[in-house]
Write an enzyme that holds these catalytic residues in place. Structure first.
Site, short mmCIF file in Angstrom:
data_model
loop_
_atom_site.label_atom_id
_atom_site.label_comp_id
_atom_site.label_asym_id
_atom_site.label_seq_id
_atom_site.Cartn_x
_atom_site.Cartn_y
_atom_site.Cartn_z
N CYS A 82 15.13 0.55 -47.24
CA CYS A 82 13.91 1.18 -47.78
C CYS A 82 12.80 1.22 -46.74
O CYS A 82 12.22 0.18 -46.40
CB CYS A 82 13.47 0.41 -49.03
SG CYS A 82 11.86 0.91 -49.67
N CYS A 85 9.38 -0.01 -47.94
CA CYS A 85 9.37 -1.47 -48.09
C CYS A 85 8.98 -2.14 -46.78
O CYS A 85 8.29 -3.17 -46.77
CB CYS A 85 10.75 -1.98 -48.52
SG CYS A 85 11.32 -1.37 -50.13
#
Length: 331
Positions: A82, A85
């Site tokens: 991600c 993230c």
């Protein structure tokens, strides 16, 4: 991209995970045990508190539910693939150190902990929740800029103290960080290697939510060092987040649903999919767009798909599968 205002009425019942009452009872026992250990070990033992912890399904009850009766526990749902993230996590970790025990940051890898991912009803990552006295509160989803993260944390800490009587134990953040690093390295705290100031400035701009400044800073690094992989990935993340920041998600998704052959609409929706953690949806949307289009429009969709591949990482199995799908529609 914007964190939602924290609402105590939005508490999620965690009874499906474990009864809060049982957790609280066990927390009292754990609190007494830690107090005894701190007293036996002196001030340094009391200060050696881990402010950032990795949590899995096996340790959730102990590290989150039980701990939440003593200190607010902020949960960061993340994954290695991600990109957003990787923007948010450094902010959360730095603030955990700065707030020095007012909350504990629990990091949960969604790929390895699907049960927790489902229990919390996470729709996309990064997603941030808090647990106070056994109750979960949704905080925000997406890579929010640091000022807004601070605002949410301040609201959380105030609510924890006023509504639940849960307060953290102040610690020395420097000692806590040193203790965590020493534990990870077998007791040896290694000095940080010297970094590139220009790259550090680009990362700082990204962390602060200055997406335009981050794009420019990464481009400056790449102008001097075109092979800098870290700067290239950072630039891709900043560009993605800047594109998404300018979108109205509801309008963009409605346009993509109503106009499947509108390449620009599909590109916008794919960006939203990826930022929301729906990686396979983003890839599938763009592969289908490549298949339906030709010429410059097909090339635009293909290039955007390759850019998203880079952000997720070439070794991710979803990238491998999507590359195969792309090859089939191209050739």
């Amino acid at each position: 991209m914007q964190p939602r205002n924290m609402s105590m009425s939005g508490a999620v019942d965690l009874s499906a995970v474990k009864a809060a009452a049982e957790a609280k009872q066990k927390a009292e026992q754990a609190r007494a045990q830690r107090a005894a250990q701190a007293q036996a070990g002196g001030p340094q033992a009391a200060n050696a508190v881990q402010l950032v912890i990795d949590v899995d399904e096996a340790s959730f009850e102990r590290e989150v539910l039980q701990r939440s009766t003593e200190v607010p526990v902020v949960i960061d749902f993340w994954a290695e693939w991600c990109g957003p993230c990787k923007q948010l996590s450094p902010i959360m970790e730095r603030l955990a150190e700065e707030y020095a025990g007012k909350f504990v940051l629990a990091k949960i890898d969604v790929d390895s902990n699907q049960m927790l991912f489902q229990q919390f009803g996470v729709q996309g990552i990064p997603a941030v929740f808090a647990v106070i006295a056994g109750q979960a509160l949704p905080l925000f989803q997406g890579a929010a800029p640091e000022p807004q993260v601070r605002q949410v944390l301040d609201q959380l800490i105030e609510a924890a103290e006023q509504r639940f009587g849960v307060v953290g134990a102040p610690v020395d953040p420097e000692q806590a960080a040193q203790a965590r690093e020493a534990a990870a390295q077998g007791g040896q705290v290694a000095p940080e290697p010297p970094g590139d100031p220009a790259l550090a400035a680009a990362h700082a701009a990204l962390d602060a939510g200055d997406l335009g400044g981050a794009v420019q800073a990464y481009e400056n690094v790449l102008a001097d060092d075109p092979a800098n992989e870290e700067a290239r990935i950072g630039l891709g993340q900043a560009q993605l987040l800047r594109r998404v920041q300018e979108l109205d998600p509801q309008v963009a998704r409605k346009a993509a649903a109503e106009r499947p052959d509108d390449v620009a609409a599909q590109l916008d929706a794919a960006d939203l999919d990826l930022v929301g953690g729906h990686v396979e949806d983003a890839f599938g949307r763009l592969v289908s767009t490549v298949q339906r289009t030709a010429g410059e429009e097909r090339e635009a969709a293909r290039v955007r798909l390759l850019e998203l591949f880079e952000l997720v990482g070439p070794e991710d199995p979803r990238v491998t599968a999507a590359r195969g799908a792309l090859a089939r529609v191209l050739f």
